[in-house]
Enzyme design. Sequence first.
Site, PDB file in Angstrom:
ATOM      1  N   GLU A 147      20.080  29.228  25.812  1.00 21.10           N
ATOM      2  CA  GLU A 147      20.902  28.020  25.543  1.00 21.10           C
ATOM      3  C   GLU A 147      21.046  27.274  24.171  1.00 21.10           C
ATOM      4  O   GLU A 147      20.902  26.158  24.016  1.00 21.10           O
ATOM      5  CB  GLU A 147      20.763  26.858  26.675  1.00 21.10           C
ATOM      6  CG  GLU A 147      20.865  27.568  28.119  1.00 21.10           C
ATOM      7  CD  GLU A 147      20.419  26.523  29.133  1.00 21.10           C
ATOM      8  OE1 GLU A 147      20.968  26.484  30.178  1.00 21.10           O
ATOM      9  OE2 GLU A 147      19.374  25.828  28.834  1.00 21.10           O
TER      10      GLU A 147
HETATM   11  C1  TNX Z   1      18.934  26.803  32.654  1.00 19.93           C
HETATM   12  S1  TNX Z   1      17.469  29.256  32.957  1.00 19.93           S
HETATM   13  C2  TNX Z   1      18.098  26.744  31.995  1.00 19.93           C
HETATM   14  C3  TNX Z   1      17.003  25.443  32.054  1.00 19.93           C
HETATM   15  C4  TNX Z   1      17.346  24.434  33.201  1.00 19.93           C
HETATM   16  C5  TNX Z   1      17.908  25.586  34.404  1.00 19.93           C
HETATM   17  C6  TNX Z   1      18.151  24.741  35.548  1.00 19.93           C
HETATM   18  C7  TNX Z   1      17.183  28.696  31.341  1.00 19.93           C
HETATM   19  C8  TNX Z   1      16.740  29.873  30.527  1.00 19.93           C
HETATM   20  N1  TNX Z   1      17.569  27.713  31.123  1.00 19.93           N
HETATM   21  O1  TNX Z   1      17.160  25.043  30.656  1.00 19.93           O
HETATM   22  O2  TNX Z   1      16.029  23.796  33.414  1.00 19.93           O
HETATM   23  O3  TNX Z   1      18.915  26.078  34.012  1.00 19.93           O
HETATM   24  O4  TNX Z   1      18.201  25.347  36.578  1.00 19.93           O
END
Ligand code: TNX
Length: 534
Positions: free
Chosen positions: A335
């Site tokens: 992300e």
């Molecule tokens: C996605 S999964 C994220 C996290 C969040 C999570 C909550 C991922 C690699 N990144 O930053 O905490 O969703 O479910």
Amino acid sequence: MKNHLFLSYIFIVCFGCIILTSCETKKPAIPRDLAKQQVIPKPISVTATGSSFEIESNTLIQYQTEELQPIATYLAKLLRSASGFEIPVIIEDSEKSLNTISLKLTDSISTNEGYEIETKESGIIVKASMPAGIFYGVQTLRQLLPASIEAATKTTDTLLVATGTIKDNPSYGYRGAMLDVSRHFFGVEDVKRYIDLISVYKMNRLHLHLSDDQGWRIEIKSWPKLTEIGGSSEVGGGESGFFTQEQYKDIVNYAQSRFITIIPEIDMPGHTNAALASYPELNCNGKAPELYHGTKVGFSSLCIDKELTYKFIDDVIRELAALTPGEYIHIGGDESHATTMKDYIHFMNKTQKIVEKHGKKVIGWDEIAHTDLLPTSVVQYWSRKGENALKGVEKGAKILMSPAKKTYVDMKYDSISRIGLNWVGYTEVDKAYNWDLETYESGISKDDIIGIEAPLWTETVETMDDIEYLAFPRIIGIAEIGWTPTALRNWEEYKVRLGNHKDRLDALKIDFYPSKIVPWKSDTTQKTNETINE
Ligand code: TNX
């Protein structure tokens, strides 16, 4: 004289009665049937021989070589509190072969983590080619005993183990859990408890998400403000914290004693607000942002063009590698919405080389597949769609399977779950169990996969009870997916076995979610005649 005789007569009769009645209440225990045991993960092969071994006051544990002594002691400790017996632990002694539990290394077992348990009325032998296998054999043995073995208090149950042979080994080498200690901080004792609980189900990796926007949790001696400042915040702004390197080493060692490798993660280049708030010079504009207590993602980025950024990463990875006996360091990479793709690729290419320079291999969230992967880099599949992971496979990378739809134990079970997120939908216990690694994504086959991991993100998770409520029982199913071949698994059979673990989970004081779709019950096959008749 007559009186005297009469009194003796009365005494003999009464004494006899007492003996008779006590014999009547102490009925022999039912022999246990190995084929009916409710072991999770389900072992590969079980052959029952219809009798039982009993742990008694003279039972002892023998270990064959010094490296098995800690496992022998671990087992003895477990048995002592429930039985109240002394359970001595001794190095192998052929003269003391009766009523023993023997732990032995042997070349006859070909897999690294595999084991065999051979139980006769006279004793138990746990065999493996490596200590890890012995440890997993001990975990199985634990589940062959009554659930009361798990309680810290003495039990009145007869401690029987059904006779026969179990031969077992795992399908995958990486069977893990992830705990996010950044969104909410969890201290050493909580992490150790989590290690203990996942080790019951033969998991062998714990990935610690040590940094994120909301907090930096590992002391880095060359950049002390990371924890001084970055360690002082968490979601909601409550009391937070961080691990000193000493505390972290303590966790790593404790995990090793349970055959669990800690995988540390520093999430980069996004998810870095805590680091950016600690050191203004890591920001492109030289200004430190405020500490962040919310739950949004994708707004922060290390400054890709500054040389200092790579000095920072080199220092962090160097210190972390020195604390890490395992082969992997996780560099996040998810992300990074505040970083352009061009910058992201440049950054991740450089960072992978830094990890390699410090003697470690890389794991990254599946977006890392966009970069020039090193031959040893592992892609962790988490997204709703598999395209990143597939790109990783095309580039020759191995995949760690954590698809959010199945393995994200931070998701709510249903609409009334007291905590949890639901961006990927609700995840009931069957949904988390009823799938397999080999067929989940066409184009990703068994040979591409190193294993499975269940992440627990902690935006809504504040206490150990919260951790247990979301992880259990779903993580037990994830552990079985990693261990037991697909052909031996199905939900209808598993849910009954899981339901039979209720007494164990209760005895371990796990605050599990009592899902309505699981037939929870006290396991009567674990009880003796006396208790059944009560
Ligand atoms: C996605 S999964 C994220 C996290 C969040 C999570 C909550 C991922 C690699 N990144 O930053 O905490 O969703 O479910």
